[in-house]
Design a protein around this motif. Structure first.
Motif, mmCIF file in Angstrom:
data_model
loop_
_atom_site.group_PDB
_atom_site.id
_atom_site.type_symbol
_atom_site.label_atom_id
_atom_site.label_comp_id
_atom_site.label_asym_id
_atom_site.label_seq_id
_atom_site.Cartn_x
_atom_site.Cartn_y
_atom_site.Cartn_z
ATOM 1 N N TYR A 135 31.920 45.547 29.465
ATOM 2 C CA TYR A 135 32.340 44.604 28.431
ATOM 3 C C TYR A 135 33.455 43.649 28.872
ATOM 4 O O TYR A 135 33.720 42.647 28.212
ATOM 5 N N LEU A 136 34.109 43.924 29.986
ATOM 6 C CA LEU A 136 35.249 43.116 30.400
ATOM 7 C C LEU A 136 34.798 41.810 31.063
ATOM 8 O O LEU A 136 33.858 41.790 31.843
ATOM 9 N N ASP A 137 35.514 40.730 30.744
ATOM 10 C CA ASP A 137 35.238 39.418 31.319
ATOM 11 C C ASP A 137 36.116 39.117 32.529
ATOM 12 O O ASP A 137 35.731 38.335 33.406
ATOM 13 N N PHE A 138 37.308 39.717 32.555
ATOM 14 C CA PHE A 138 38.275 39.382 33.600
ATOM 15 C C PHE A 138 39.248 40.538 33.778
ATOM 16 O O PHE A 138 39.630 41.212 32.812
ATOM 17 N N ALA A 139 39.661 40.758 35.022
ATOM 18 C CA ALA A 139 40.691 41.753 35.312
ATOM 19 C C ALA A 139 41.592 41.219 36.415
ATOM 20 O O ALA A 139 41.129 40.507 37.315
ATOM 21 N N PHE A 140 42.870 41.572 36.326
ATOM 22 C CA PHE A 140 43.848 41.169 37.331
ATOM 23 C C PHE A 140 44.572 42.412 37.811
ATOM 24 O O PHE A 140 45.168 43.147 37.005
ATOM 25 N N ILE A 141 44.525 42.668 39.111
ATOM 26 C CA ILE A 141 45.180 43.837 39.702
ATOM 27 C C ILE A 141 46.369 43.381 40.524
ATOM 28 O O ILE A 141 46.229 42.598 41.462
ATOM 29 N N ASP A 142 47.553 43.864 40.171
ATOM 30 C CA ASP A 142 48.780 43.509 40.887
ATOM 31 C C ASP A 142 49.801 44.620 40.675
ATOM 32 O O ASP A 142 50.841 44.423 40.057
ATOM 33 N N ALA A 143 49.484 45.791 41.182
ATOM 34 C CA ALA A 143 50.345 46.956 40.985
ATOM 35 C C ALA A 143 50.613 47.605 42.340
ATOM 36 O O ALA A 143 50.608 46.924 43.364
ATOM 37 N N ASP A 144 50.874 48.916 42.353
ATOM 38 C CA ASP A 144 51.129 49.603 43.618
ATOM 39 C C ASP A 144 49.905 49.484 44.518
ATOM 40 O O ASP A 144 48.760 49.672 44.089
ATOM 41 N N LYS A 145 50.144 49.134 45.753
ATOM 42 C CA LYS A 145 49.045 48.767 46.662
ATOM 43 C C LYS A 145 48.161 49.951 47.028
ATOM 44 O O LYS A 145 46.939 49.805 47.163
ATOM 45 N N VAL A 146 48.746 51.117 47.154
ATOM 46 C CA VAL A 146 47.961 52.305 47.497
ATOM 47 C C VAL A 146 46.972 52.637 46.379
ATOM 48 O O VAL A 146 45.907 53.209 46.624
ATOM 49 N N GLY A 147 47.310 52.243 45.148
ATOM 50 C CA GLY A 147 46.446 52.543 44.017
ATOM 51 C C GLY A 147 45.301 51.576 43.806
ATOM 52 O O GLY A 147 44.432 51.814 42.957
ATOM 53 N N TYR A 148 45.252 50.488 44.584
ATOM 54 C CA TYR A 148 44.210 49.476 44.365
ATOM 55 C C TYR A 148 42.787 50.047 44.337
ATOM 56 O O TYR A 148 41.999 49.693 43.453
ATOM 57 N N PRO A 149 42.394 50.908 45.286
ATOM 58 C CA PRO A 149 41.014 51.422 45.251
ATOM 59 C C PRO A 149 40.704 52.200 43.971
ATOM 60 O O PRO A 149 39.568 52.149 43.469
#
Length: 217
Positions: A135-149
């Motif tokens: 259902y999501l149209d957009f997401a932005f990831i900008d947090a702790d780098k190890v957690g990205y995956p």
């Protein structure tokens, strides 16, 4: 036509910002307060041209349902919220009440606080509270780098076909070529994972510290 990237001097950067969507009073004051109150963490704030780009992209996509992982003092979330379609919602995940208390004040000043749902706690756990459907149209990831995956794996199955995920800091100041610490290594590995992920079509842009956009198939 040159195929080489243009060196971005401070003067040219100022020109670039001034000739795009230049920061308004609220964005300027939020940026200034962040630098004054949190000088050691202020580099976590997105660049002004990134904020303008996020608003532009959100409007361009007609985003109604968005997620942000890593809110800090709220500049990126303010930018996304300003670009939402009528009735749109942004769900933000962060672990800091201190940082996001600044964000809340500026969301209210900008009149976008009613569009934002802030959830405090580890994003790796709280993302699982989101509906399981696409259902999501957009997401932005900008947090702790190890957690990205982890964030990526939680978000991709929830993105509708044609939705976009934007990921910040994917160049790590150029250190992805020769990683120097755990965060650099994590991002270098993550970039390879995104490139190999058949669920998305990615493109990496040299905006600020590198932004990867991935269109979900």
């Amino acid at each position: 036509m040159s195929t080489k990237p243009l060196p971005l001097t401070p003067e040219l950067h100022a020109y670039l910002v001034a000739h795009g969507s230049a920061p308004d009073e609220i964005v300027r004051e939020l940026s200034e307060e962040t630098r004054a109150a949190l000088p050691d963490q202020a580099t976590m704030q997105v660049a002004p041209e990134q904020a303008a780009f996020l608003t532009f992209l959100t409007r361009l996509l007609g985003v109604r349902q968005a997620v942000e992982v890593g809110t800090f003092t709220g500049l990126s979330s303010l930018a996304i919220a300003r670009g939402l379609a009528d009735g749109g919602r942004l769900t933000c995940f962060d672990i800091s009440e201190e940082y996001t208390s600044i964000a809340r004040r500026y969301w209210t000043r900008a009149g976008v606080d009613d569009r934002i749902d802030l959830r405090i706690g580890p994003a790796a756990e709280r993302l699982r509270e989101l509906p399981r459907e696409r259902y999501l149209d957009f997401a932005f990831i900008d947090a702790d780098k190890v957690g990205y995956p982890i964030y990526w794996d939680e978000l991709v199955p929830r993105m509708r076909p044609g939705a976009v995920i934007a990921v910040d800091n994917t160049l790590r100041g150029g250190r992805v070529l020769a990683p120097q610490n755990a965060d650099d290594r994590a991002i270098a590995a993550f970039n390879d994972e995104v490139l190999a992920d058949v669920r998305v079509e990615p493109v990496m842009l040299p905006i600020a510290d590198g932004v990867t956009l991935a269109r979900v198939r």
